[in-house]
Design an enzyme around this catalytic site. Structure first.
Site, short mmCIF file in Angstrom:
data_model
loop_
_atom_site.label_atom_id
_atom_site.label_comp_id
_atom_site.label_asym_id
_atom_site.label_seq_id
_atom_site.Cartn_x
_atom_site.Cartn_y
_atom_site.Cartn_z
N HIS A 1 91.45 7.86 -71.41
CA HIS A 1 91.20 8.92 -70.60
C HIS A 1 91.25 8.62 -69.18
O HIS A 1 91.07 9.41 -67.98
CB HIS A 1 89.48 9.48 -70.87
CG HIS A 1 89.71 9.70 -72.60
ND1 HIS A 1 89.94 11.33 -71.86
CD2 HIS A 1 89.91 9.92 -73.34
CE1 HIS A 1 89.51 12.00 -73.15
NE2 HIS A 1 90.02 10.49 -74.28
N ASP B 1 91.90 9.09 -60.60
CA ASP B 1 91.72 10.10 -61.32
C ASP B 1 92.67 9.56 -62.36
O ASP B 1 93.11 9.89 -61.77
CB ASP B 1 91.06 10.96 -60.80
CG ASP B 1 89.89 11.93 -62.20
OD1 ASP B 1 89.70 11.11 -62.67
OD2 ASP B 1 89.05 12.02 -60.75
P1 ADQ Z 1 85.23 12.57 -65.79
O1 ADQ Z 1 85.80 11.60 -64.49
O2 ADQ Z 1 84.30 13.16 -65.95
O3 ADQ Z 1 86.17 12.19 -66.28
P2 ADQ Z 1 87.00 15.42 -64.89
O4 ADQ Z 1 87.74 15.31 -65.68
O5 ADQ Z 1 87.27 15.61 -63.44
O6 ADQ Z 1 86.49 13.93 -64.73
O7 ADQ Z 1 85.98 15.87 -65.49
C1 ADQ Z 1 84.66 16.64 -64.81
C2 ADQ Z 1 83.91 17.71 -65.79
O8 ADQ Z 1 82.62 17.77 -66.38
C3 ADQ Z 1 84.99 18.87 -65.81
O9 ADQ Z 1 85.18 19.87 -66.92
C4 ADQ Z 1 83.92 19.22 -64.61
O10 ADQ Z 1 83.82 20.83 -64.96
C5 ADQ Z 1 82.40 19.46 -65.20
N1 ADQ Z 1 81.48 18.87 -64.81
C6 ADQ Z 1 81.91 18.16 -62.87
N2 ADQ Z 1 80.66 18.16 -62.45
C7 ADQ Z 1 79.51 18.77 -62.57
C8 ADQ Z 1 79.10 19.58 -62.72
N3 ADQ Z 1 78.43 19.51 -61.05
N4 ADQ Z 1 78.30 20.94 -63.01
C9 ADQ Z 1 78.86 20.70 -63.91
N5 ADQ Z 1 80.19 20.45 -64.82
C10 ADQ Z 1 80.17 19.13 -63.65
C11 ADQ Z 1 87.06 11.45 -67.71
C12 ADQ Z 1 88.36 10.77 -66.56
C13 ADQ Z 1 88.81 12.01 -65.98
C14 ADQ Z 1 89.11 12.79 -67.17
C15 ADQ Z 1 88.30 12.96 -68.15
C16 ADQ Z 1 89.61 13.87 -69.45
O11 ADQ Z 1 87.52 10.08 -65.24
O12 ADQ Z 1 90.16 11.29 -64.90
O13 ADQ Z 1 90.29 14.20 -66.61
O14 ADQ Z 1 87.59 12.19 -67.78
O15 ADQ Z 1 90.17 12.91 -69.90
#
Ligand code: ADQ
Length: 469
Positions: free
Chosen positions: A158, A366
């Site tokens: 991921h 990311d």
């Molecule tokens: P993350 O690093 O956690 O994931 P991201 O892809 O942005 O990053 O996913 C975060 C998820 O958490 C999103 O669905 C978002 O809505 C939720 N989220 C974040 N902050 C929040 C908040 N304050 N309240 C509620 N929900 C919140 C890892 C990798 C990424 C990759 C994903 C999926 O680091 O690059 O995109 O896995 O593969």
């Protein structure tokens, strides 16, 4: 049809008792795959136990079977807080300055992967497809092969794959990467991470890559490809149409009081570039005095990984920086940064995204970044907001119509905010349409279908054991 066994560090199958929207899109998507394939989801419960026994807690939630184990405190310290989050996470996000190389971490990582293998192996039947997720479990495939599994086993990363020149700073890097050869399919988020992996294979392992998407090392040939993850578009549309989202939207617009909202939503992590973002926004306020009082930045960032010291540091730094910027620029009736340290249910988040005229998503690195895709999905097609996105997020390769910025450059961030504020509706609609099409078509359902079909298409594993370092 084969069953699907999903293995990841943590398990989060949907439960109807959870607060509305408390589940992330990924867990919903994997649960849907598990229902379709009648499989099970195996991982750590998140709980600690005095002594590891290998006891499996089997549960069934809404058609999905979960199997979880508890780990010892030392396992959690060395494997999860240690090797996964203090060694691999920083290294894979290009932060070798933060990566800690400690022999006990590496030992704990091996041990927990063995414990996973030992416990899950008896649950796997000969025709099952096995799908392992993420950097916590890189050696798991090899561990399963050592226990005689001939199943088709896939691995999806991921997070980014680092350039070879950084990867070689990891002690015993060859051993870790060679263990990946036990898989039949290795998936990356983007072509860029795939390219770095192929470069490593050729340069460090003396292997070669062919145009059919295979890498070859010794007697092993493994399919390695990019499978960009998406959001659950249909589910997100429902979220945005919900009364909760509408209430959240109204609340935001009311409190904005005619000012324009710039939103940032991230886990509180150094890879997300929140500090540089604040500094870029500060530059904007300095350079565009006429805009002060007309916009504000809403940064939502719930703390994560509290047991890792670096995360405490970044939390303190952000508290300090946001306080300083607010102290410097605030007026009696205007605060430039609203910095909120909590998570919100998905439906509320959807309403906040829709209420924000600009999203400022600027990770320094990311794997993908799903927040950017969620922001696009939440927009009003007639009057969409503008997405400012880091060119170093995997999502930038698909969302080319965002305003792409270098997240390290305060000037680029400042300029992009200014451009976004003055963009015509016509241009906003044109850019949004192109991005929405990509977010809709390349959603999480398409992602899992692509990966699982590749795995189904893999040749049965040879009888000979995989290469080991
Ligand atoms: P993350 O690093 O956690 O994931 P991201 O892809 O942005 O990053 O996913 C975060 C998820 O958490 C999103 O669905 C978002 O809505 C939720 N989220 C974040 N902050 C929040 C908040 N304050 N309240 C509620 N929900 C919140 C890892 C990798 C990424 C990759 C994903 C999926 O680091 O690059 O995109 O896995 O593969």
């Amino acid at each position: 049809m084969s069953r699907l066994i999903v293995i990841s560090n943590r398990v989060s199958a949907p439960r109807s008792t959870d607060a509305a929207g408390a589940q992330g899109g990924l867990s919903v998507a994997l649960a849907a795959a598990l229902r379709e394939y009648r499989g099970l989801w195996f991982g750590w419960s998140g709980e600690k136990t005095e002594e590891f026994t290998g006891h499996i807690d089997l549960q069934r939630h809404e058609g999905v079977t979960t199997a979880t184990i508890d780990l010892e405190e030392q396992d959690v310290d060395e494997y999860y807080n240690g090797y996964a989050n203090r060694t691999l996470w920083p290294l894979f996000h290009y932060r070798i300055d933060l990566a800690e190389y400690d022999r006990s971490f590496a030992g704990g990582y091996e041990r927990v992967n063995e414990r996973f293998a030992e416990t899950v192996a008896p649950l796997i039947e000969p025709d099952d497809l096995v799908w392992v997720h993420d950097y916590h479990l890189i050696p798991l495939g090899a561990q399963l092969r050592e226990r005689g599994l001939k199943n088709r086993i896939g691995f999806f990363l991921h997070i980014p794959w680092p350039p070879s020149r950084l990867m070689v700073s990891l002690p015993a890097h060859e051993r870790l990467v060679l263990s990946l050869l036990a898989y039949d399919v290795i998936g990356f988020q983007t072509e860029e991470w795939l390219e770095s992996f192929r470069h490593y294979v050729e340069r460090e392992l003396g292997g070669y890559c062919t145009d059919d998407g295979f890498i070859h090392v010794g007697h092993r040939s493994v399919h390695a490809a990019a499978y960009p993850i998406g959001i659950d578009f249909a589910e997100f549309q429902q979220a945005i149409d919900s009364p909760t989202a509408q209430t959240a939207f109204d609340r935001m617009r009311k409190s904005a009081d005619g000012r324009r909202t710039i939103i940032g939503v991230d886990r509180l992590d150094y890879s997300k570039g929140i500090q540089d973002r604040f500094l870029g926004y500060r530059r904007f306020l300095e350079e565009h005095q006429e805009c002060r009082g007309e916009v504000f930045l809403l940064q939502i960032a719930p703390p994560s990984r509290g047991e890792v010291a670096t995360y405490e540091v970044i939390r303190e730094e952000l508290d300090e920086l946001s306080g300083r910027i607010n102290g410097e620029f605030a007026e009696v009736d205007w605060v430039p940064i609203r910095y909120v340290n909590q998570g919100y249910p998905r439906e509320e988040l959807a309403g906040f995204y829709r209420a924000a005229e600009i999203a400022l998503i600027t990770p320094l690195r990311d794997g993908m970044n799903l927040v950017a895709k969620e922001y696009v999905a939440a927009q009003d097609p007639e009057d969409p907001g503008v997405l400012i996105l880091s060119r170093f997020a995997g999502a930038a390769l698909q969302l080319k119509d965002a305003l792409l910025v270098n997240p390290y450059s305060k000037d680029e961030i400042s300029e992009a905010i200014h451009t976004a504020l003055h963009m015509s509706r016509e241009e906003r609609v044109r850019r949004w349409r192109a991005m929405a099409e990509s977010v809709r078509n390349d959603d999480v359902v398409a992602w899992r279908h692509a990966f699982v079909s590749a795995l189904e298409g893999a040749k049965p594993h040879p009888r000979k054991a995989a290469a080991k370092g």
